[in-house]
Enzyme design. Structure first.
Site, PDB file in Angstrom:
ATOM      1  CG  ASN A  58      -1.784   7.385 -17.936  1.00  0.00           C
ATOM      2  OD1 ASN A  58      -1.645   6.159 -17.909  1.00  0.00           O
ATOM      3  ND2 ASN A  58      -0.978   8.187 -18.621  1.00  0.00           N
ATOM      4  CD1 TRP A  59      -4.756   4.571 -12.598  1.00  0.00           C
ATOM      5  CD2 TRP A  59      -5.029   2.368 -12.319  1.00  0.00           C
ATOM      6  NE1 TRP A  59      -5.947   4.371 -11.924  1.00  0.00           N
ATOM      7  CE2 TRP A  59      -6.139   3.038 -11.743  1.00  0.00           C
ATOM      8  CE3 TRP A  59      -5.005   0.967 -12.269  1.00  0.00           C
ATOM      9  CZ2 TRP A  59      -7.183   2.353 -11.120  1.00  0.00           C
ATOM     10  CZ3 TRP A  59      -6.046   0.282 -11.651  1.00  0.00           C
ATOM     11  CH2 TRP A  59      -7.123   0.971 -11.078  1.00  0.00           C
ATOM     12  CE  LYS A  60       1.859   8.858 -16.571  1.00  0.00           C
ATOM     13  NZ  LYS A  60       2.822   9.929 -16.659  1.00  0.00           N
TER      14      LYS A  60
ATOM     15  N   GLY B  51      -1.978  11.411 -13.808  1.00  0.00           N
ATOM     16  CA  GLY B  51      -1.033  10.302 -13.691  1.00  0.00           C
ATOM     17  C   GLY B  51      -0.825   9.934 -12.232  1.00  0.00           C
TER      18      GLY B  51
END
Ligand code: PGA
Length: 251
Positions: free
Chosen positions: A9-11, A232
């Site tokens: 999840n690269w945000k 993350g």
């Protein structure tokens, strides 16, 4: 046997160049079929990453979706649009969306159904805050999150979803749930699904998320009900993410 999966999840981080480089570095890892690897870049970089991972074993997901097929929903993205751009997965109900964008359990359920209807695999995030854990409400909070989805699932299968248990107190904090703490909740989630949908529970993949690093991944993934991770911070570094993916391969 459930195939392990690790999703990044690269945000809201990166640039076109960074997204391309990171995706290419992961493709170069040539992950075997022993672990499913998915990356979830920010919306504007989805096509860049789709091009970079095309023909490889690295899959593509998005971080959010809107539960309508089209319409006057300024700023939102429809499930079919994600599919059209090459996504196979979508993260739904991440705690940051629940906390910062007021996503309710009901809305998260609608997103799950819309994603499934479009042929996407939702990665449904559930988890308790530190205060909820202190008040001994962990199971109660998670049960409400799971049941809100279950109520909308109709004839669809839990095994078409991926669940990610992410204790909010462990996200981005460096505080990881111990393997035993995580296993306890993963087992509980699987038992809850079993009580609703007997035959599907053993096939549902349940990921752990919250400060997973190369150094703690193996112990977490070694637990019987932990089928991989949602990563993350460490997913932004190709070497760290690759090491975590390799740690998920069942031996
Ligand atoms: P983290 O984030 O690995 O940086 O704790 C996990 C997540 O939010 O999915």
């Amino acid at each position: 046997m459930r195939a392990p999966i690790v999703a990044g999840n690269w945000k809201m981080f990166g640039s076109v160049a960074m997204a391309k480089n990171l995706a290419e570095a992961l493709v170069a890892e040539q992950f075997s079929g022993d672990v499913d690897v998915v990356v979830c870049p920010p919306f504007p970089y989805i096509t860049t990453v789709a091009n970079a991972v095309q023909g490889s074993t690295v899959g593509l997901g998005a971080q959010n979706v809107y539960p309508e097929s089209e319409g006057a929903y300024t700023g939102e993205v429809a499930p079919a649009m994600l599919k059209d751009c090459g996504c196979s997965h979508v993260i739904v109900g991440h705690s940051e969306r629940r906390a910062l964008f007021a996503e309710t359990n009901e809305m998260v359920g609608r997103k799950v159904i819309a994603a499934l209807n479009a042929g996407l695999t939702p990665i449904l995030c559930v988890g308790e805050t530190a205060e909820q854990r202190k008040r001994d409400e962990t199971f109660k909070v998670i049960d409400a999150m799971i049941q809100a989805v279950n109520a909308q699932l109709g004839g669809r299968n839990w095994s078409d979803l991926i669940v990610a248990y992410e204790p909010v107190w462990a996200i981005g904090t460096g505080l990881t749930a111990s393997p035993e703490q995580a296993q306890e909740v993963h087992r509980h989630i699987r038992d809850l699904i079993r009580s609703e949908r007997l035959d599907e529970a053993d096939a549902v993949r349940i990921l752990y998320g919250g400060s997973v690093k190369p150094g703690n991944a193996k112990d977490l993934f070694g637990q019987p009900d932990i089928d991989g991770g949602l990563i993350g911070g460490a997913s932004l570094k190709a070497d760290d993410f690759a090491a975590i993916c390799h740690a998920a391969v069942k031996v």
